[in-house]
Write a protein that holds these residues in place. Sequence first.
Motif, PDB file in Angstrom:
ATOM      1  N   GLN A 220       0.813  -1.205   0.000  1.00  0.00           N
ATOM      2  CA  GLN A 220       0.000   0.000   0.000  1.00  0.00           C
ATOM      3  C   GLN A 220       0.854   1.266   0.000  1.00  0.00           C
ATOM      4  O   GLN A 220       0.337   2.368  -0.166  1.00  0.00           O
ATOM      5  CB  GLN A 220      -0.934  -0.007   1.206  1.00  0.00           C
TER       6      GLN A 220
ATOM      7  N   ASP B  11       4.072   3.782  -1.339  1.00  0.00           N
ATOM      8  CA  ASP B  11       4.733   4.118  -2.606  1.00  0.00           C
ATOM      9  C   ASP B  11       6.105   3.454  -2.644  1.00  0.00           C
ATOM     10  O   ASP B  11       6.631   2.993  -1.626  1.00  0.00           O
ATOM     11  CB  ASP B  11       4.858   5.638  -2.750  1.00  0.00           C
ATOM     12  N   GLU B  12       6.680   3.412  -3.815  1.00  0.00           N
ATOM     13  CA  GLU B  12       7.938   2.683  -4.031  1.00  0.00           C
ATOM     14  C   GLU B  12       9.068   3.224  -3.151  1.00  0.00           C
ATOM     15  O   GLU B  12       9.868   2.467  -2.601  1.00  0.00           O
ATOM     16  CB  GLU B  12       8.333   2.760  -5.504  1.00  0.00           C
ATOM     17  N   ARG B  13       9.148   4.537  -3.005  1.00  0.00           N
ATOM     18  CA  ARG B  13      10.216   5.122  -2.189  1.00  0.00           C
ATOM     19  C   ARG B  13      10.064   4.756  -0.707  1.00  0.00           C
ATOM     20  O   ARG B  13      11.036   4.402  -0.043  1.00  0.00           O
ATOM     21  CB  ARG B  13      10.238   6.644  -2.358  1.00  0.00           C
ATOM     22  N   SER B  14       8.845   4.840  -0.192  1.00  0.00           N
ATOM     23  CA  SER B  14       8.614   4.504   1.210  1.00  0.00           C
ATOM     24  C   SER B  14       8.907   3.026   1.472  1.00  0.00           C
ATOM     25  O   SER B  14       9.475   2.663   2.521  1.00  0.00           O
ATOM     26  CB  SER B  14       7.171   4.822   1.602  1.00  0.00           C
ATOM     27  N   GLN B  15       8.532   2.164   0.521  1.00  0.00           N
ATOM     28  CA  GLN B  15       8.846   0.744   0.660  1.00  0.00           C
ATOM     29  C   GLN B  15      10.355   0.525   0.750  1.00  0.00           C
ATOM     30  O   GLN B  15      10.841  -0.222   1.601  1.00  0.00           O
ATOM     31  CB  GLN B  15       8.290  -0.043  -0.541  1.00  0.00           C
TER      32      GLN B  15
END
Length: 284
Positions: free
Chosen positions: A232, A234-238
């Motif tokens: 759920q 975004d790619e950066r937060s992941q």
Amino acid sequence: MGTSLQIVENLSPGRNLDAYVQSVSAIPVLSADEERKLAERLYYEEDVASARQLVMSHLRFVVHVAKSYSGYGLPLGDLIQEGNVGLMKAVRRFDPTMGVRLVSFAVHWIKAEMHEFILRNWRIVKVATTKAQRKLFFNLRSMKKGLTWMTNDEVKAVADDLGVEAKTVREMEGRLAANDTAFDAPVADDDETPFYAPANYLEDMSADPASQVEDANWKQETEQQLMTAMQQLDERSQDILIQRWLREEKATLHELAAKYQVSAERIRQLEKNAMKKIRLALEA
């Protein structure tokens, strides 16, 4: 005397204590003149046979000293062995020109080894670490009049006598009153005697098939929930969470700041927000 020496050399206080004590007691005590001649041969000529005879003739004294420490609950055979080590050190360092008997010189070495053994083994948690605590440890046991707690007057008297604070005496008294329990101790000779070692009543659930299946299911379900919650983001937060929490070598805030060309404080904010979203998703 030669026969007695041979018997002792084939015995160990840990194997047959009664036979050992009986054998060392049968070794004749050296006269002052005999002791001086042996000590001189050792001191000036490094005669090993003289050292052996000096040690053997004083083994009975080690047994005598060891018995005075029987109140600490440690095996008498172990105390004797440690005392024998101290005796051998004393014989090696004994100077016959000092004008004293070997026993007067050796007693300090014998007790020192026994003290070290007692402090290492009497408690799992060390009861005495400083020199003052060690002195208090050994003196307090002899000063206590009984098994009951000391009165305030008795505590003050001990503190004044040993030059420590009253609260230090109380603290050491509490340590002496505590008892360690072996996790797995020997079983009694008869089946009627109850023994309350933790190993006898703590149940090991790790080998239970039902518990193993339950743990495996819980782990699988938790990992699945985490992956769903991660998707759920975004790619950066992941990537930030993976780099900061799920890798063996975790990245620093500054390393991620350089990667994404933002400040370290911004990475910290993104990490905090991502963790909050993950927590809410897992609680849902």
